[in-house]
Design a protein around this motif. Structure first.
Motif, PDB file in Angstrom:
ATOM      1  N   TYR B  35       0.839  -1.183   0.000  1.00  0.00           N
ATOM      2  CA  TYR B  35       0.000   0.000   0.000  1.00  0.00           C
ATOM      3  C   TYR B  35       0.881   1.241   0.000  1.00  0.00           C
ATOM      4  CZ  TYR B  35      -3.925  -3.013   1.154  1.00  0.00           C
ATOM      5  OH  TYR B  35      -4.892  -3.987   1.124  1.00  0.00           O
ATOM      6  N   PHE B  87       3.713   0.527   2.703  1.00  0.00           N
ATOM      7  CA  PHE B  87       3.493  -0.488   3.724  1.00  0.00           C
ATOM      8  C   PHE B  87       3.326  -1.856   3.067  1.00  0.00           C
ATOM      9  CE2 PHE B  87       2.791   2.235   7.390  1.00  0.00           C
ATOM     10  CZ  PHE B  87       2.405   3.429   6.816  1.00  0.00           C
ATOM     11  N   PHE B  98      -0.410  -4.674   8.979  1.00  0.00           N
ATOM     12  CA  PHE B  98       0.512  -3.826   8.238  1.00  0.00           C
ATOM     13  C   PHE B  98       1.883  -3.775   8.896  1.00  0.00           C
ATOM     14  CE2 PHE B  98      -2.178  -1.834   5.083  1.00  0.00           C
ATOM     15  CZ  PHE B  98      -3.440  -2.134   5.565  1.00  0.00           C
ATOM     16  N   GLY B  99       2.901  -3.646   8.048  1.00  0.00           N
ATOM     17  CA  GLY B  99       4.236  -3.374   8.538  1.00  0.00           C
ATOM     18  C   GLY B  99       4.331  -1.933   9.004  1.00  0.00           C
ATOM     19  N   LYS B 100       5.502  -1.552   9.502  1.00  0.00           N
ATOM     20  CA  LYS B 100       5.673  -0.218  10.064  1.00  0.00           C
ATOM     21  C   LYS B 100       5.817   0.858   8.993  1.00  0.00           C
ATOM     22  CE  LYS B 100       7.830  -1.886  14.327  1.00  0.00           C
ATOM     23  NZ  LYS B 100       6.603  -1.707  15.115  1.00  0.00           N
ATOM     24  N   GLY B 101       6.031   0.444   7.766  1.00  0.00           N
ATOM     25  CA  GLY B 101       6.093   1.405   6.677  1.00  0.00           C
ATOM     26  C   GLY B 101       7.504   1.862   6.350  1.00  0.00           C
TER      27      GLY B 101
END
Lengths: 117, 108
Positions: B35, B87, B98-101
């Motif tokens: 994303y 993400f 979601f990952g931390k981005g």
């Protein structure tokens, strides 16, 4: 893609008051919707899964009595932040998921920037 | 439980190619998604990999290796408008985590 409308986009409220955020699926029926919270420069943290016609499922550490979720129809889920405090100030985002098993495509609302003063 | 690891920041030059890696640990894996999120906006879906290999969508490609619990997002012909956070996300049961981005900075 599917459209999710979230309202309001921004809200400022006084400490101790409650704020309701609406999330509508405009062109699909959402039996499940998700509510996330995002602090500045951080990831989206899943707060709860909103299930149409039944109780929401909250993630560990999320107070269900503080973050009330109602999913009364296939197109509307609401999140109410009760007795808001400054530490609740955040970006709240809802999403609908058209897949049956998760992990495909999530359609997000525009998000709500909540500021508690 | 589940966890996703991705770099916190990446810097690249306009017109170049950049790769953002993601490793994950999760049970009940359904697939890896990517994303994009611009400042102040909501995330928008970029791509999804359920099977090993490369998926290409215009300037963006995504790769998955299930045996290595690893994937990446490849952005080609970088444009200034690609400056955003990216993400990776995994599907588990009926949720998306979601990952931390990764914050992508693009230099002119």
């Amino acid at each position: 893609g599917a459209v999710v409308s979230q309202h309001p986009s921004r809200v400022i409220c006084k400490s101790g008051t409650s704020v309701k955020i609406e999330c509508r699926s405009l062109d699909f029926q959402a039996t499940t919707m998700f509510w996330y919270r995002q602090f500045p420069k951080q990831s989206l943290m899943l707060m709860a899964t909103s299930n149409e016609g039944s109780k929401a499922t909250y993630e560990q550490g999320v107070e269900k009595d503080k973050f009330l979720i109602n999913h009364a129809s296939l197109t509307l889920s609401t999140l109410t932040v009760t007795s808001a405090h400054p530490e609740d100030s955040s970006f709240y985002i809802c999403s609908g998921d058209l897949s049956t098993g998760g992990g495909t495509e999530a359609f997000f609302g525009q998000g709500t920037r909540l500021t508690v003063v | 439980g589940q966890s996703l690891e991705q770099p916190s920041e990446v810097t690249a030059v306009e017109g170049a190619i950049v790769q953002i890696n993601c490793t994950y640990q999760t049970s009940g894996f359904y697939g890896l998604s990517w994303y994009q999120q611009h400042d102040g906006g909501a995330p928008t879906f970029l791509s999804y990999n359920a099977l090993d290999g490369l998926e290409e969508t215009g300037r963006f490609s995504s790769f998955l290796s299930r045996s290595d619990s690893y994937g990446y997002l490849l952005l080609q012909e970088l444009q200034m408008k690609d400056s955003a956070s990216y993400f990776c996300a995994v599907g588990r049961d009926d949720k998306i985590i979601f990952g931390k981005g990764t914050r992508l900075h693009i230099l002119p």
